[in-house]
Scaffold this motif. Structure first.
Motif, mmCIF file in Angstrom:
data_model
loop_
_atom_site.group_PDB
_atom_site.id
_atom_site.type_symbol
_atom_site.label_atom_id
_atom_site.label_comp_id
_atom_site.label_asym_id
_atom_site.label_seq_id
_atom_site.Cartn_x
_atom_site.Cartn_y
_atom_site.Cartn_z
ATOM 1 N N UNK A 2 0.831 -1.191 0.000
ATOM 2 C CA UNK A 2 0.000 0.000 0.000
ATOM 3 C C UNK A 2 0.870 1.247 0.000
ATOM 4 N N UNK A 3 0.373 2.280 -0.669
ATOM 5 C CA UNK A 3 1.089 3.541 -0.672
ATOM 6 C C UNK A 3 0.740 4.387 0.541
ATOM 7 N N UNK A 4 -0.168 3.935 1.390
ATOM 8 C CA UNK A 4 -0.609 4.713 2.536
ATOM 9 C C UNK A 4 0.041 4.180 3.795
ATOM 10 N N UNK A 5 0.791 5.004 4.527
ATOM 11 C CA UNK A 5 1.388 4.536 5.767
ATOM 12 C C UNK A 5 0.323 4.155 6.787
ATOM 13 N N UNK A 6 0.724 3.320 7.767
ATOM 14 C CA UNK A 6 -0.169 3.022 8.876
ATOM 15 C C UNK A 6 -0.638 4.333 9.474
ATOM 16 N N UNK A 46 4.315 7.000 8.733
ATOM 17 C CA UNK A 46 5.743 7.024 8.401
ATOM 18 C C UNK A 46 5.945 6.406 7.033
ATOM 19 N N UNK A 47 6.695 7.094 6.182
ATOM 20 C CA UNK A 47 7.051 6.575 4.868
ATOM 21 C C UNK A 47 8.506 6.939 4.586
ATOM 22 N N UNK A 48 9.109 6.213 3.664
ATOM 23 C CA UNK A 48 10.491 6.470 3.253
ATOM 24 C C UNK A 48 10.478 6.940 1.804
ATOM 25 N N UNK A 49 11.222 8.006 1.546
ATOM 26 C CA UNK A 49 11.278 8.582 0.211
ATOM 27 C C UNK A 49 12.097 7.683 -0.712
ATOM 28 N N UNK A 50 11.532 7.399 -1.877
ATOM 29 C CA UNK A 50 12.244 6.599 -2.873
ATOM 30 C C UNK A 50 13.145 7.520 -3.698
ATOM 31 N N UNK A 51 14.439 7.182 -3.719
ATOM 32 C CA UNK A 51 15.406 8.002 -4.461
ATOM 33 C C UNK A 51 16.552 7.104 -4.907
ATOM 34 N N UNK A 52 17.605 7.715 -5.444
ATOM 35 C CA UNK A 52 18.761 6.933 -5.897
ATOM 36 C C UNK A 52 19.451 6.226 -4.736
ATOM 37 N N UNK A 53 19.276 6.742 -3.519
ATOM 38 C CA UNK A 53 19.945 6.164 -2.346
ATOM 39 C C UNK A 53 18.967 5.495 -1.387
ATOM 40 N N UNK A 54 17.841 5.031 -1.895
ATOM 41 C CA UNK A 54 16.831 4.420 -1.036
ATOM 42 C C UNK A 54 17.396 3.191 -0.323
ATOM 43 N N UNK A 55 17.268 3.122 1.007
ATOM 44 C CA UNK A 55 17.745 1.929 1.723
ATOM 45 C C UNK A 55 16.879 0.723 1.408
ATOM 46 N N UNK A 76 7.616 2.807 0.448
ATOM 47 C CA UNK A 76 8.618 3.617 -0.239
ATOM 48 C C UNK A 76 7.890 4.454 -1.280
ATOM 49 N N UNK A 77 7.951 5.781 -1.148
ATOM 50 C CA UNK A 77 7.183 6.678 -1.993
ATOM 51 C C UNK A 77 8.088 7.617 -2.769
ATOM 52 N N UNK A 78 7.732 7.894 -4.006
ATOM 53 C CA UNK A 78 8.412 8.927 -4.774
ATOM 54 C C UNK A 78 7.964 10.295 -4.270
ATOM 55 N N UNK A 79 8.663 11.335 -4.720
ATOM 56 C CA UNK A 79 8.271 12.688 -4.332
ATOM 57 C C UNK A 79 6.827 12.964 -4.744
ATOM 58 N N UNK A 80 6.465 12.565 -5.963
ATOM 59 C CA UNK A 80 5.096 12.777 -6.424
ATOM 60 C C UNK A 80 4.077 12.038 -5.570
ATOM 61 N N UNK A 81 4.394 10.814 -5.171
ATOM 62 C CA UNK A 81 3.477 10.043 -4.331
ATOM 63 C C UNK A 81 3.347 10.665 -2.942
ATOM 64 N N UNK A 104 14.055 20.707 1.029
ATOM 65 C CA UNK A 104 13.708 21.918 0.275
ATOM 66 C C UNK A 104 12.605 21.639 -0.735
ATOM 67 N N UNK A 105 12.729 20.537 -1.480
ATOM 68 C CA UNK A 105 11.723 20.209 -2.499
ATOM 69 C C UNK A 105 10.371 19.916 -1.876
ATOM 70 N N UNK A 106 10.350 19.137 -0.809
ATOM 71 C CA UNK A 106 9.081 18.735 -0.211
ATOM 72 C C UNK A 106 8.463 19.840 0.631
ATOM 73 N N UNK A 107 9.277 20.670 1.276
ATOM 74 C CA UNK A 107 8.709 21.753 2.077
ATOM 75 C C UNK A 107 8.061 22.806 1.189
ATOM 76 N N UNK A 108 8.652 23.028 0.018
ATOM 77 C CA UNK A 108 8.052 23.988 -0.913
ATOM 78 C C UNK A 108 6.669 23.512 -1.358
ATOM 79 N N UNK A 109 6.577 22.244 -1.732
ATOM 80 C CA UNK A 109 5.289 21.748 -2.216
ATOM 81 C C UNK A 109 4.293 21.592 -1.080
#
Length: 361
Positions: A2-6, A46-55, A76-81, A104-109
Motif C-alpha cells: 500500500x502507498x498509505x502509511x499506517x 511514516x514513509x520512506x522517500x524513494x530516491x537513488x539512495x533508497x535503503x 517507499x514513496x516517490x516525491x510525487x506520491x 527543500x523540495x518537499x517543504x516547498x510543495x
C-alpha cells in the motif's frame, strides 16, 4: 504494498503527523520522534522517500527495531506520491527528516497545496549539525519548525536564523535516552574503530590508521582489535587494507573486520575510536569510553567540531596506547546529552498546528 502509511487519527483531536525519511537512520529518528508524541499510537504515519539512495527494506526494518514501528511495512514513496498522499490525507503536520535538498523540495510543495489547507512543516537537522550551517538553514527556509538535538545547536541555529531573516522556530528533541550506569556482565577487551565511508580520505590516511590498528593488535594480544566498517561498508579503506595485506604490512586476520549494527559492539567494548560524528555519540550514550581522532582534521567534513571541549580529542598515538575517555559533564549537557525534560519540539509543533488551524501561519 500500500502507498498509505499506517495511519489513524487519535481520539481527542490530536494533530495528525506524517513523517517522511530518506535513509534508514532518519527512519529510526522519525519513528523515535513519532513515539514522543502524545497518543503516538494513533495520529501518525511514516514513509520512506524513494530516491537513488533508497535503503533496502531489510535495512529499514533493522533501523526500526526497538521503536513502535518495529515489524510494520513502511512504504517507499516517490516525491510525487508523497505530495499526493499529503493532498489526500491532509495531515496537520509533515515531519521531513531528509537530506537538505529533499527537505527543500518537499517543504516547498507542502506549503503550496491548497489555500484552505496548510500543514505545519517540521524538519530535523542532520546529526551532528555543528558548526551552524547557512546551507542547512536555507534548505529549510520554508520550514516552520527546525528540530535540533542539543542546546548548543538550538542556540547557534536560532542566532543564524535571525541573522538570515528566516521565520522558522528552532526546537529541541533528544537523540538518546538519559544515561545510566553501564550494564552487562563479562570482560570488556574489545577496542573498536568505527570507520565510515570517506573517512579518512585518501590512501595515506587509510594506511596510517590501518598500521596503527595492526600494531595495537600485535602489541596487545590480550585485546580484540576490531575494524568496524558499518552496514554500508568502506570500499576505499578495505581496498587499501587488501593492498597492505598482500604486501605483508598488515595481517589478514588482525584487526578483525566486522560489520552490522554498531551498538552490538558496545557490550564488550573497552573503548571506541572514530573520526567523530554519530559513532562517538552512540558510544558516549552507551557509557563506552571514546576517542575522537584529530590526525585527519577537525571540521564539518569530519563531523567532529561538536566534540570541541569534550575532552575526547586525541590522536593515533592515543589509540595505540588505548587512552579512551568519557566526556565532560558540562559538555554533555550542551551537546546531545541534556535531560529529556528539556525537550520542547512537541510543544512547538502543537502550538504551530493550533495556529495553522486558526489560519494564523
Amino acid at each position: 504494498m500500500s502507498l498509505v502509511p499506517t495511519w489513524s487519527r487519535a481520539a481527542g483531536g490530536s494533530p495528525a503527523v506524517l513523517a517522511i525519511a530518506d535513509s534508514a537512520p532518519r527512519a529510526h529518528l522519525s519513528a523515535k520522534m513519532l513515539g514522543d508524541l502524545p497518543d503516538s499510537g494513533g495520529a501518525m504515519g511514516l514513509a520512506v522517500l524513494r530516491s537513488a539512495d533508497t535503503p533496502s527494506p531489510a535495512r529499514i526494518r533493522a533501523a526500526l527495531e526497538g521503536t513502535r514501528h518495529a515489524g510494520r511495512r513502511i512504504p517507499l514513496l516517490t516525491v510525487g506520491q508523497v505530495r499526493r498522499l499529503i493532498r489526500r490525507r491532509r495531515p496537520d503536520a509533515v515531519l521531513l527528516n531528509c537530506s537538505g535538498p529533499h527537505v527543500e523540495a518537499l517543504s516547498w510543495s507542502s506549503r503550496s497545496f491548497l489555500r484552505r489547507y496548510r500543514p505545519v512543516v517540521a524538519s530535523s537537522l542532520p546529526v551532528p549539525a555543528l558548526p551552524a550551517s547557512e546551507g542547512e538553514w536555507m534548505h529549510r527556509s520554508r520550514v516552520d519548525l527546525v528540530v535540533a538535538h542539543s542546546h548548543r545547536e538550538v542556540d547557534e541555529y536560532t542566532t543564524l536564523g535571525e541573522k538570515l531573516g528566516l521565520r522558522g522556530r528552532v526546537g529541541l528533541a533528544s537523540l538518546f535516552p538519559e544515561r545510566g550506569e553501564r550494564s552487562g556482565p563479562g570482560a570488556r577487551k574489545r577496542i573498536v574503530f568505527a570507520a565510515r565511508p570517506g573517512q579518512p580520505a585518501g590512501a595515506l590516511g587509510c594506511e596510517a590508521l590501518l598500521s596503527t590498528l595492526s600494531e595495537l593488535a600485535t602489541d596487545r594480544p590480550d585485546l580484540e582489535v576490531v575494524l568496524h566498517v558499518g552496514e554500508e561498508g568502506h570500499p576505499e579503506l578495505m581496498g587499501v587494507r587488501q593492498s597492505m595485506v598482500e604486501s605483508g604490512r598488515v595481517s589478514q586476520v588482525s584487526p578483525v573486520v566486522e560489520s552490522g549494527p554498531l551498538h552490538e559492539q558496545f557490550e564488550r567494548a573497552r573503548g571506541l575510536a572514530a573520526l567523530g560524528s554519530l559513532p562517538v555519540l552512540a558510544a558516549v550514550a552507551a557509557q563506552v569510553p571514546a576517542l575522537v581522532l584529530t590526525d585527519f582534521g577537525v571540521g564539518w567534513d569530519q563531523g567532529n567540531t561538536v566534540f570541541e571541549g569534550s575532552g575526547l580529542f586525541g590522536d593515533l598515538k592515543d589509540l595505540r596506547a588505548c587512552r579512551f575517555h568519557k566526556p565532560n559533564d558540562s559538555w554533555g549537557e550542551q551537546n546531545h546529552f541534556h535531560s529529556t525534560s528539556d525537550d520542547d519540539w512537541v510543544a512547538h509543533l502543537y502550538e504551530l498546528c493550533a495556529r495553522a488551524t486558526g489560519g494564523l501561519l
